[in-house]
Design an enzyme around this catalytic site. Structure first.
Site, PDB file in Angstrom:
ATOM      1  N   GLU A 256       0.887  -1.173   0.000  1.00 45.95           N
ATOM      2  CA  GLU A 256       0.000   0.000   0.000  1.00 45.95           C
ATOM      3  C   GLU A 256       0.916   1.211   0.000  1.00 45.95           C
ATOM      4  O   GLU A 256       1.603   1.466   0.987  1.00 45.95           O
ATOM      5  CB  GLU A 256      -0.848   0.037   1.283  1.00 45.95           C
ATOM      6  CG  GLU A 256      -1.686  -1.191   1.535  1.00 45.95           C
ATOM      7  CD  GLU A 256      -2.830  -1.320   0.579  1.00 45.95           C
ATOM      8  OE1 GLU A 256      -3.253  -0.295   0.021  1.00 45.95           O
ATOM      9  OE2 GLU A 256      -3.276  -2.446   0.364  1.00 45.95           O
ATOM     10  N   CYS A 295      -3.592   8.180   3.825  1.00 44.61           N
ATOM     11  CA  CYS A 295      -3.297   7.645   2.492  1.00 44.61           C
ATOM     12  C   CYS A 295      -4.468   7.842   1.535  1.00 44.61           C
ATOM     13  O   CYS A 295      -4.279   7.877   0.328  1.00 44.61           O
ATOM     14  CB  CYS A 295      -2.938   6.175   2.594  1.00 44.61           C
ATOM     15  SG  CYS A 295      -4.144   5.226   3.527  1.00 44.61           S
TER      16      CYS A 295
HETATM   17  P1  NAP Z   1       8.569   4.725   4.686  1.00 46.21           P
HETATM   18  O1  NAP Z   1       9.823   5.441   4.951  1.00 46.21           O
HETATM   19  O2  NAP Z   1       8.433   3.872   3.504  1.00 46.21           O
HETATM   20  O3  NAP Z   1       8.267   3.902   6.039  1.00 46.21           O
HETATM   21  C1  NAP Z   1       7.222   2.996   6.152  1.00 46.21           C
HETATM   22  C2  NAP Z   1       7.653   1.819   6.992  1.00 46.21           C
HETATM   23  O4  NAP Z   1       8.722   1.130   6.347  1.00 46.21           O
HETATM   24  C3  NAP Z   1       8.190   2.207   8.372  1.00 46.21           C
HETATM   25  O5  NAP Z   1       7.795   1.227   9.295  1.00 46.21           O
HETATM   26  C4  NAP Z   1       9.692   2.172   8.169  1.00 46.21           C
HETATM   27  O6  NAP Z   1      10.408   1.953   9.357  1.00 46.21           O
HETATM   28  C5  NAP Z   1       9.815   0.979   7.251  1.00 46.21           C
HETATM   29  N1  NAP Z   1      11.052   0.919   6.499  1.00 46.21           N
HETATM   30  C6  NAP Z   1      11.812   1.932   6.059  1.00 46.21           C
HETATM   31  N2  NAP Z   1      12.879   1.453   5.387  1.00 46.21           N
HETATM   32  C7  NAP Z   1      12.776   0.104   5.408  1.00 46.21           C
HETATM   33  C8  NAP Z   1      13.564  -0.957   4.896  1.00 46.21           C
HETATM   34  N3  NAP Z   1      14.684  -0.734   4.216  1.00 46.21           N
HETATM   35  N4  NAP Z   1      13.167  -2.233   5.126  1.00 46.21           N
HETATM   36  C9  NAP Z   1      12.045  -2.476   5.809  1.00 46.21           C
HETATM   37  N5  NAP Z   1      11.266  -1.516   6.328  1.00 46.21           N
HETATM   38  C10 NAP Z   1      11.617  -0.240   6.118  1.00 46.21           C
HETATM   39  O7  NAP Z   1       7.371   5.692   4.587  1.00 46.21           O
HETATM   40  P2  NAP Z   1       7.091   6.995   5.406  1.00 46.21           P
HETATM   41  O8  NAP Z   1       7.839   8.100   4.809  1.00 46.21           O
HETATM   42  O9  NAP Z   1       7.185   6.747   6.867  1.00 46.21           O
HETATM   43  O10 NAP Z   1       5.552   7.040   5.088  1.00 46.21           O
HETATM   44  C11 NAP Z   1       5.022   8.001   4.318  1.00 46.21           C
HETATM   45  C12 NAP Z   1       4.431   7.484   3.023  1.00 46.21           C
HETATM   46  O11 NAP Z   1       3.669   6.280   3.149  1.00 46.21           O
HETATM   47  C13 NAP Z   1       3.450   8.506   2.576  1.00 46.21           C
HETATM   48  O12 NAP Z   1       4.112   9.432   1.776  1.00 46.21           O
HETATM   49  C14 NAP Z   1       2.372   7.739   1.885  1.00 46.21           C
HETATM   50  O13 NAP Z   1       2.547   7.869   0.521  1.00 46.21           O
HETATM   51  C15 NAP Z   1       2.561   6.320   2.271  1.00 46.21           C
HETATM   52  N6  NAP Z   1       1.376   5.770   2.954  1.00 46.21           N
HETATM   53  C16 NAP Z   1       0.551   4.930   2.288  1.00 46.21           C
HETATM   54  C17 NAP Z   1      -0.554   4.388   2.914  1.00 46.21           C
HETATM   55  C18 NAP Z   1      -1.475   3.414   2.208  1.00 46.21           C
HETATM   56  O14 NAP Z   1      -2.305   2.782   2.854  1.00 46.21           O
HETATM   57  N7  NAP Z   1      -1.380   3.247   0.921  1.00 46.21           N
HETATM   58  C19 NAP Z   1      -0.814   4.713   4.237  1.00 46.21           C
HETATM   59  C20 NAP Z   1       0.040   5.580   4.884  1.00 46.21           C
HETATM   60  C21 NAP Z   1       1.146   6.087   4.240  1.00 46.21           C
HETATM   61  P3  NAP Z   1      11.075   3.155  10.186  1.00 46.21           P
HETATM   62  O15 NAP Z   1       9.980   4.021  10.625  1.00 46.21           O
HETATM   63  O16 NAP Z   1      11.764   2.443  11.296  1.00 46.21           O
HETATM   64  O17 NAP Z   1      11.998   3.839   9.222  1.00 46.21           O
END
Ligand code: NAP
Length: 520
Positions: A256, A295
Site C-alpha cells: 500500500e 493515504c
Molecule cells: P517509509 O519510509 O516507507 O516507512 C514505512 C515503513 O517502512 C516504516 O515502518 C519504516 O520503518 C519501514 N522501512 C523503512 N525502510 C525500510 C527498509 N529498508 N526495510 C524495511 N522496512 C523499512 O514511509 P514513510 O515516509 O514513513 O511514510 C510516508 C508514506 O507512506 C506517505 O508518503 C504515503 O505515501 C505512504 N502511505 C501509504 C498508505 C497506504 O495505505 N497506501 C498509508 C500511509 C502512508 P522506520 O519508521 O523504522 O523507518
C-alpha cells in the site's frame, strides 16, 4: 529515558545503542527511544513459524475469531490511554486519535464477527465443485488453507493503532502468526498495545511479535510461506520487492503506497445544494484530519470550470478558521505533521506543486496555538489551483502527504474527468459527487480499472457516510499502479493473502470427505 523493547521469541528484548528518539511533534519533547540493533530477526521469525503457526492452525475460524474479539475488547478497555499516546506521539487532535484507535477496534470487531460466522472450519472452500469429466465423479474444487509462514507487517507512521490492527486481525483470523514492525517515529501506541496484549495472554505463544526500531535484515530472512504486508513510501516498497525472500524464495508481498486520490464535483451539482455542501465538507475534512496525513485523503479536486471560483472561495472560507496548534490545547482542530522529515517533504512538495499552479489559500507566518515558540512540525493548510487545460505534471504525479490539495478545473464531461484523474497512474480511492446517473456511471466505469475503491457521494447518503477517507473493513483497501498494486481487507477476501489457493482434482466423494474434515 525509556528505551522501548521489542517482543520477540516470547519475551521482551532490548536492542543495543541509544536508538531513535520518539518525539511529541507539537513540542519536539523526547518521549522515548527505540532501537532494534543487535536483535536476531531470523530467530524471531523461526520462533513465530515454529510456535505460533501450529498453535493458530490448530484453532478453527470461530476459535480464532473469539481471540480477535477479546483483542478488540482489550483495546476498548484501554481506549483512553491509547488515544492519549496517539495525541502525544502522533501530533493527533483527540478526534484524529479516536479515528485511529476506534478504527482499530471496529476493524477487529468486524473480523471477529466474520470469523464467528465461518464457524468450526479450518479450510475454506473457494466456490463450488466443478464437474470435469463426462460424469460428476471426476470433479475439481478450489480450497484455501493457511500458509505455514509468518505474516510480517511493516506499517506507516500515520495510523499506529489501526495500521497494526487492520493487518493483524486478518492474518490472525486466517491462522498466521504476526510479526509487526511499526514506523519508529510514532510507535508508542503500538508498543503500549503490545504490552497490553502480552499481559492479557490472549494469543498462543509465538502468535505475536513486535520489532521496535529499524527493520534491519528482517526481510532478508523471509521464506516461501511468509507474507509481507507493507504500508509506506513507494521507494521503500521498491526496495522490499527486490529482496531475496520475495524474488527468489517466493514470499508473498502486498504493498500500500502513494496515491493521488481525486474527488470530482459533477456538472449537475449546484452551489448551495446538499451534494455541494457534502463535497465541501468531505474535502475540508480530508485536508485537515490528521493534518492531511491519510493515504486516502483527497489531493486533487476536480470542479467544473464555471463553479471553480465559487468553490475555491467557499473552501478557503472554511479553511481559514481551522485552528492549527498543539493538540493538547483546547480548540485546536489541526495538529502538526508527524516528523521533521515529513514537514520538509511537505514544504518541498508544495514548492513543486506551486510551479504548476497558484497558491490560493495558506497562512504564511502561521503561529500554532499552544506550541512553544519555533517548535513543532506545523504547516498551514494550503490550497492550490491550476488553470483550465494546464498540464500540471506535478499535481498529477507528486503526492504531498499533508494538508494540501489542488483544484483542477474540468469541462464537466465524464471523459475529461477520467482522463485527468487517471494521470495519477493508479489510486486507492477517488470520489464522484453527483446525482446525474449517466455521468456517475461513465465516470465509475472509466475510473474503476485505476482504483481500489470508488466513492459515490450524493445528498442521498450524506447523513450516513463517513466520507471517502475512511477505510472500512468490509471493503477492499489498496489500488493498482502507483498505489502499490495491493489489496487488503475487503471482508473475507482479505484472508486469501494469508492462505494458499489449491485446486483439488479427483473423485467427488473423496473431495467431499476432505472438505468435511476441514470443516468446510
Ligand atoms: P517509509 O519510509 O516507507 O516507512 C514505512 C515503513 O517502512 C516504516 O515502518 C519504516 O520503518 C519501514 N522501512 C523503512 N525502510 C525500510 C527498509 N529498508 N526495510 C524495511 N522496512 C523499512 O514511509 P514513510 O515516509 O514513513 O511514510 C510516508 C508514506 O507512506 C506517505 O508518503 C504515503 O505515501 C505512504 N502511505 C501509504 C498508505 C497506504 O495505505 N497506501 C498509508 C500511509 C502512508 P522506520 O519508521 O523504522 O523507518
Amino acid at each position: 529515558m525509556t528505551k522501548l523493547k521489542s517482543y520477540l521469541c516470547g519475551e521482551w528484548r532490548e536492542g543495543t545503542g541509544e536508538g531513535e528518539a520518539l518525539l511529541n511533534p507539537a513540542t519536539e519533547e523526547i518521549l522515548a527511544y527505540a532501537t532494534a540493533d543487535g536483535l536476531d530477526r531470523k530467530e524471531a521469525l523461526d520462533f513465530a513459524r515454529r510456535q505460533g503457526g501450529p498453535a493458530l492452525r490448530a484453532l478453527s475460524f470461530r476459535q480464532r475469531a473469539e481471540l480477535v474479539q477479546r483483542t478488540a475488547a482489550l483495546l476498548q478497555k484501554n481506549r483512553d490511554e491509547l488515544i492519549g499516546l496517539a495525541m502525544t506521539n502522533g501530533g493527533n487532535t483527540r478526534s484524529d486519535a479516536k479515528f485511529d484507535v476506534d478504527g482499530a477496534i471496529a476493524t477487529l470487531q468486524a473480523y471477529a464477527e466474520m470469523g464467528a460466522a465461518l464457524g468450526e472450519k479450518r479450510l475454506l472452500a473457494d466456490g463450488e465443485a466443478i464437474q470435469l469429466g463426462r460424469t460428476p465423479r471426476l470433479a475439481g474444487q478450489h480450497v484455501l488453507t493457511t500458509r505455514h509462514g509468518v505474516a510480517v507487517h511493516v506499517n506507516a507512521f500515520n495510523f499506529p493503532a489501526w495500521g497494526l490492527a487492520e493487518k493483524a486481525a486478518v492474518a490472525l483470523l486466517a491462522g498466521m502468526p504476526v510479526l509487526t514492525k511499526p514506523a519508529t517515529s510514532s510507535a508508542l501506541v503500538a508498543h503500549r498495545l503490545f504490552e497490553l496484549l502480552v499481559e492479557a495472554r490472549i494469543w498462543p505463544e509465538g502468535s505475536l511479535s513486535l520489532l521496535m526500531g529499524g527493520a534491519g535484515d528482517l526481510v532478508d530472512h523471509l521464506e516461501g510461506q511468509d507474507c509481507l504486508a507493507f504500508t509506506g513510501g513507494a521507494s521503500t516498497a521498491a526496495l522490499l520487492r527486490n529482496t531475496q525472500g520475495v524474488v527468489t524464495r517466493g514470499a508473498r508481498i502486498n504493498v500500500e503506497a502513494d496515491s493521488l486520490n481525486a474527488a470530482v464535483l459533477g456538472p449537475d451539482v449546484e452551489a448551495d445544494s446538499e451534494t455541494y455542501d457534502f463535497f465541501l465538507k468531505d474535502v475540508l475534512r480530508d485536508m485537515t484530519q490528521k493534518a492531511g496525513q491519510k493515504c486516502t485523503a483527497i489531493r486533487r479536486i476536480l470542479a467544473p470550470e464555471a463553479l471553480c471560483e465559487r468553490f475555491r472561495d467557499d473552501l478557503a472560507d472554511r479553511l481559514a478558521p481551522v485552528v492549527v496548534g498543539n493538540p493538547a490545547t483546547d480548540g485546536v482542530r489541526m495538529g502538526p505533521l508527524a516528523t521533521a522529515k515529513q514537514k520538509a517533504a511537505v514544504l518541498d512538495g508544495l514548492s513543486l506543486l506551486a510551479r504548476d499552479g497558484r497558491l490560493v489559500h495558506s497562512r504564511p507566518g502561521l503561529k500554532p496555538e499552544g506550541a512553544p515558540e519555533g517548535r513543532g512540525f506545523f504547516v498551514s493548510p494550503s490550497l492550490l489551483e491550476v488553470e483550465p487545460g494546464a498540464e500540471a505534471p506535478s499535481v498529477h504525479s507528486h503526492e504531498v502527504f499533508g494538508p494540501v490539495a489542488t483544484i483542477v478545473p474540468y469541462d464537466g464531461s465524464a471523459a475529461q474527468a477520467v482522463e485527468l484523474i487517471t494521470r495519477g497512474a493508479g489510486g486507492l480511492v477517488s470520489s464522484i459527487y453527483s446525482e446525474d446517473v449517466p455521468f456517475v456511471t461513465d465516470a465509475t466505469l472509466g475510473l474503476a480499472p485505476f482504483h481500489g475503491r470508488i466513492f459515490l457521494g450524493s445528498a442521498k447518503i450524506a447523513e450516513l457516510s463517513p466520507g471517502p477517507g475512511t477505510v472500512l473493513p468490509q471493503l477492499v483497501h489498496g489500488g493498482p499502479g502507483r498505489a502499490g498494486n495491493g489489496e487488503e481487507l475487503g471482508g473475507e477476501r482479505g484472508l486469501a493473502f494469508y492462505m494458499q489457493r489449491t485446486a483439488i482434482e479427483g473423485s467427488r466423494p473423496v473431495i467431499d470427505r476432505i472438505l468435511k474434515q476441514g470443516g468446510a
